[in-house]
Design a protein around this motif. Structure first.
Motif, PDB file in Angstrom:
ATOM      1  N   TRP A   1       0.866  -1.181   0.000  1.00 29.14           N
ATOM      2  CA  TRP A   1       0.000   0.000   0.000  1.00 29.14           C
ATOM      3  C   TRP A   1       0.909   1.240   0.000  1.00 29.14           C
ATOM      4  O   TRP A   1       1.897   1.300   0.748  1.00 29.14           O
ATOM      5  CB  TRP A   1      -0.907   0.032   1.224  1.00 29.14           C
ATOM      6  CG  TRP A   1      -2.069  -0.898   1.156  1.00 29.14           C
ATOM      7  CD1 TRP A   1      -2.167  -2.139   1.719  1.00 29.14           C
ATOM      8  CD2 TRP A   1      -3.318  -0.651   0.500  1.00 29.14           C
ATOM      9  NE1 TRP A   1      -3.402  -2.691   1.441  1.00 29.14           N
ATOM     10  CE2 TRP A   1      -4.126  -1.798   0.701  1.00 29.14           C
ATOM     11  CE3 TRP A   1      -3.843   0.403  -0.240  1.00 29.14           C
ATOM     12  CZ2 TRP A   1      -5.433  -1.910   0.190  1.00 29.14           C
ATOM     13  CZ3 TRP A   1      -5.120   0.296  -0.748  1.00 29.14           C
ATOM     14  CH2 TRP A   1      -5.911  -0.844  -0.536  1.00 29.14           C
TER      15      TRP A   1
ATOM     16  N   ALA B   1       2.843   0.276   3.613  1.00 26.36           N
ATOM     17  CA  ALA B   1       2.987  -1.061   4.194  1.00 26.36           C
ATOM     18  C   ALA B   1       3.112  -2.082   3.071  1.00 26.36           C
ATOM     19  O   ALA B   1       2.722  -1.815   1.936  1.00 26.36           O
ATOM     20  CB  ALA B   1       1.778  -1.398   5.069  1.00 26.36           C
ATOM     21  N   ARG B   2       3.647  -3.237   3.419  1.00 25.56           N
ATOM     22  CA  ARG B   2       3.685  -4.329   2.449  1.00 25.56           C
ATOM     23  C   ARG B   2       3.543  -5.650   3.196  1.00 25.56           C
ATOM     24  O   ARG B   2       3.796  -5.743   4.390  1.00 25.56           O
ATOM     25  CB  ARG B   2       4.970  -4.301   1.621  1.00 25.56           C
ATOM     26  CG  ARG B   2       6.240  -4.539   2.392  1.00 25.56           C
ATOM     27  CD  ARG B   2       6.930  -5.828   1.929  1.00 25.56           C
ATOM     28  NE  ARG B   2       8.233  -5.967   2.599  1.00 25.56           N
ATOM     29  CZ  ARG B   2       8.441  -6.819   3.584  1.00 25.56           C
ATOM     30  NH1 ARG B   2       7.469  -7.605   4.014  1.00 25.56           N
ATOM     31  NH2 ARG B   2       9.631  -6.906   4.136  1.00 25.56           N
TER      32      ARG B   2
ATOM     33  N   THR C   1       5.396  -8.759   7.302  1.00 30.53           N
ATOM     34  CA  THR C   1       4.862  -7.446   6.980  1.00 30.53           C
ATOM     35  C   THR C   1       5.891  -6.368   7.327  1.00 30.53           C
ATOM     36  O   THR C   1       6.808  -6.598   8.128  1.00 30.53           O
ATOM     37  CB  THR C   1       3.560  -7.152   7.757  1.00 30.53           C
ATOM     38  OG1 THR C   1       3.825  -7.252   9.159  1.00 30.53           O
ATOM     39  CG2 THR C   1       2.455  -8.132   7.377  1.00 30.53           C
TER      40      THR C   1
ATOM     41  N   TYR D   1       6.102  -1.818   7.723  1.00 32.16           N
ATOM     42  CA  TYR D   1       5.336  -0.576   7.760  1.00 32.16           C
ATOM     43  C   TYR D   1       6.267   0.634   7.763  1.00 32.16           C
ATOM     44  O   TYR D   1       7.353   0.596   8.334  1.00 32.16           O
ATOM     45  CB  TYR D   1       4.474  -0.515   9.028  1.00 32.16           C
ATOM     46  CG  TYR D   1       3.444  -1.601   9.122  1.00 32.16           C
ATOM     47  CD1 TYR D   1       3.742  -2.826   9.716  1.00 32.16           C
ATOM     48  CD2 TYR D   1       2.167  -1.411   8.600  1.00 32.16           C
ATOM     49  CE1 TYR D   1       2.786  -3.834   9.796  1.00 32.16           C
ATOM     50  CE2 TYR D   1       1.211  -2.406   8.688  1.00 32.16           C
ATOM     51  CZ  TYR D   1       1.526  -3.618   9.281  1.00 32.16           C
ATOM     52  OH  TYR D   1       0.584  -4.605   9.352  1.00 32.16           O
TER      53      TYR D   1
ATOM     54  N   ILE E   1      -1.772  -4.319   7.693  1.00 34.19           N
ATOM     55  CA  ILE E   1      -1.963  -4.882   6.359  1.00 34.19           C
ATOM     56  C   ILE E   1      -2.208  -6.377   6.497  1.00 34.19           C
ATOM     57  O   ILE E   1      -1.586  -7.051   7.341  1.00 34.19           O
ATOM     58  CB  ILE E   1      -0.756  -4.594   5.445  1.00 34.19           C
ATOM     59  CG1 ILE E   1      -1.048  -5.013   4.000  1.00 34.19           C
ATOM     60  CG2 ILE E   1       0.518  -5.239   5.972  1.00 34.19           C
ATOM     61  CD1 ILE E   1       0.023  -4.544   3.004  1.00 34.19           C
ATOM     62  N   SER E   2      -3.111  -6.897   5.696  1.00 38.19           N
ATOM     63  CA  SER E   2      -3.393  -8.327   5.704  1.00 38.19           C
ATOM     64  C   SER E   2      -3.840  -8.741   4.309  1.00 38.19           C
ATOM     65  O   SER E   2      -4.112  -7.886   3.456  1.00 38.19           O
ATOM     66  CB  SER E   2      -4.473  -8.669   6.742  1.00 38.19           C
ATOM     67  OG  SER E   2      -5.693  -8.020   6.429  1.00 38.19           O
ATOM     68  N   ARG E   3      -3.912 -10.030   4.093  1.00 38.16           N
ATOM     69  CA  ARG E   3      -4.348 -10.516   2.776  1.00 38.16           C
ATOM     70  C   ARG E   3      -5.122 -11.808   2.947  1.00 38.16           C
ATOM     71  O   ARG E   3      -4.908 -12.572   3.891  1.00 38.16           O
ATOM     72  CB  ARG E   3      -3.155 -10.711   1.840  1.00 38.16           C
ATOM     73  CG  ARG E   3      -2.213 -11.819   2.218  1.00 38.16           C
ATOM     74  CD  ARG E   3      -0.943 -11.773   1.355  1.00 38.16           C
ATOM     75  NE  ARG E   3      -1.223 -12.008  -0.053  1.00 38.16           N
ATOM     76  CZ  ARG E   3      -0.370 -11.691  -1.041  1.00 38.16           C
ATOM     77  NH1 ARG E   3       0.803 -11.125  -0.751  1.00 38.16           N
ATOM     78  NH2 ARG E   3      -0.688 -11.949  -2.299  1.00 38.16           N
TER      79      ARG E   3
ATOM     80  N   VAL F   1      -6.214  -7.861  -0.690  1.00 39.87           N
ATOM     81  CA  VAL F   1      -5.339  -7.343   0.353  1.00 39.87           C
ATOM     82  C   VAL F   1      -6.063  -6.187   1.038  1.00 39.87           C
ATOM     83  O   VAL F   1      -6.822  -5.454   0.399  1.00 39.87           O
ATOM     84  CB  VAL F   1      -3.973  -6.912  -0.214  1.00 39.87           C
ATOM     85  CG1 VAL F   1      -4.110  -5.785  -1.221  1.00 39.87           C
ATOM     86  CG2 VAL F   1      -3.020  -6.529   0.907  1.00 39.87           C
ATOM     87  N   TYR F   2      -5.847  -6.061   2.334  1.00 45.30           N
ATOM     88  CA  TYR F   2      -6.548  -5.070   3.127  1.00 45.30           C
ATOM     89  C   TYR F   2      -5.562  -4.130   3.828  1.00 45.30           C
ATOM     90  O   TYR F   2      -4.418  -4.503   4.089  1.00 45.30           O
ATOM     91  CB  TYR F   2      -7.408  -5.748   4.195  1.00 45.30           C
ATOM     92  CG  TYR F   2      -8.366  -6.775   3.659  1.00 45.30           C
ATOM     93  CD1 TYR F   2      -8.051  -8.132   3.657  1.00 45.30           C
ATOM     94  CD2 TYR F   2      -9.611  -6.384   3.153  1.00 45.30           C
ATOM     95  CE1 TYR F   2      -8.934  -9.077   3.165  1.00 45.30           C
ATOM     96  CE2 TYR F   2     -10.494  -7.325   2.663  1.00 45.30           C
ATOM     97  CZ  TYR F   2     -10.152  -8.664   2.671  1.00 45.30           C
ATOM     98  OH  TYR F   2     -11.046  -9.597   2.181  1.00 45.30           O
ATOM     99  N   LEU F   3      -6.058  -2.964   4.154  1.00 40.43           N
ATOM    100  CA  LEU F   3      -5.316  -2.051   5.010  1.00 40.43           C
ATOM    101  C   LEU F   3      -6.298  -1.510   6.051  1.00 40.43           C
ATOM    102  O   LEU F   3      -7.155  -0.702   5.716  1.00 40.43           O
ATOM    103  CB  LEU F   3      -4.673  -0.911   4.236  1.00 40.43           C
ATOM    104  CG  LEU F   3      -3.763  -0.005   5.062  1.00 40.43           C
ATOM    105  CD1 LEU F   3      -2.513  -0.758   5.522  1.00 40.43           C
ATOM    106  CD2 LEU F   3      -3.369   1.253   4.287  1.00 40.43           C
TER     107      LEU F   3
ATOM    108  N   CYS G   1      -2.923   0.463  -3.959  1.00 33.94           N
ATOM    109  CA  CYS G   1      -2.294  -0.830  -3.728  1.00 33.94           C
ATOM    110  C   CYS G   1      -1.449  -1.175  -4.953  1.00 33.94           C
ATOM    111  O   CYS G   1      -1.685  -0.667  -6.059  1.00 33.94           O
ATOM    112  CB  CYS G   1      -3.303  -1.928  -3.432  1.00 33.94           C
ATOM    113  SG  CYS G   1      -4.332  -2.430  -4.808  1.00 33.94           S
TER     114      CYS G   1
END
Length: 120
Positions: A36, A49-50, A58, A60, A70-72, A79-81, A96
């Motif tokens: 992101w 973040a990645r 992860t 940040y 961040i998650s997926r 993928v979420y933030l 993203c």
């Protein structure tokens, strides 16, 4: 080829929360590192973040540490933030992006962005 579509942006008061989502097309989503980024008016785009391909690792940027997660979900190609304790300085267009694991910093695919506005 990967196509990315962000959603979840909006206007929120300082201290509030938003969850951004990024839906990816294609069957190879799980092979990409996802990131992101954000770009505020008049500023350069910056890393937020990645997350690694299977989500075990992860990273940040300092402004995001402790507030963003961040998650997926590889089964959903998403993928979420999660952004908590938002501040006016978090106002930006959030993007993203996807890259291969062997190319640190070289993101090849980008979404169109979603606007996040935080009022004081």
């Amino acid at each position: 080829q990967v196509q990315l579509v962000e959603s979840g942006g909006g206007l929120v008061q300082a201290g509030g929360s938003l969850r951004l989502s990024c839906a990816a097309s294609g069957r190879t989503f799980s092979t990409y590192v996802m990131g992101w980024f954000r770009q505020a008016p008049g500023k350069e785009r910056e890393f937020v973040a990645r997350i690694s391909t299977i989500g075990g690792d992860t990273a940040y940027a300092d402004p995001a540490k402790g507030r963003f997660t961040i998650s997926r979900d590889n089964a959903k190609n998403t993928v979420y933030l999660q952004m908590n304790s938002l501040k006016p300085e978090d106002t930006a267009v959030y993007y993203c992006a996807a890259r291969t694991p062997g190319a640190p910093g070289k993101y090849d695919y980008w979404g169109q962005g979603t606007q996040v506005s935080v009022s004081s």
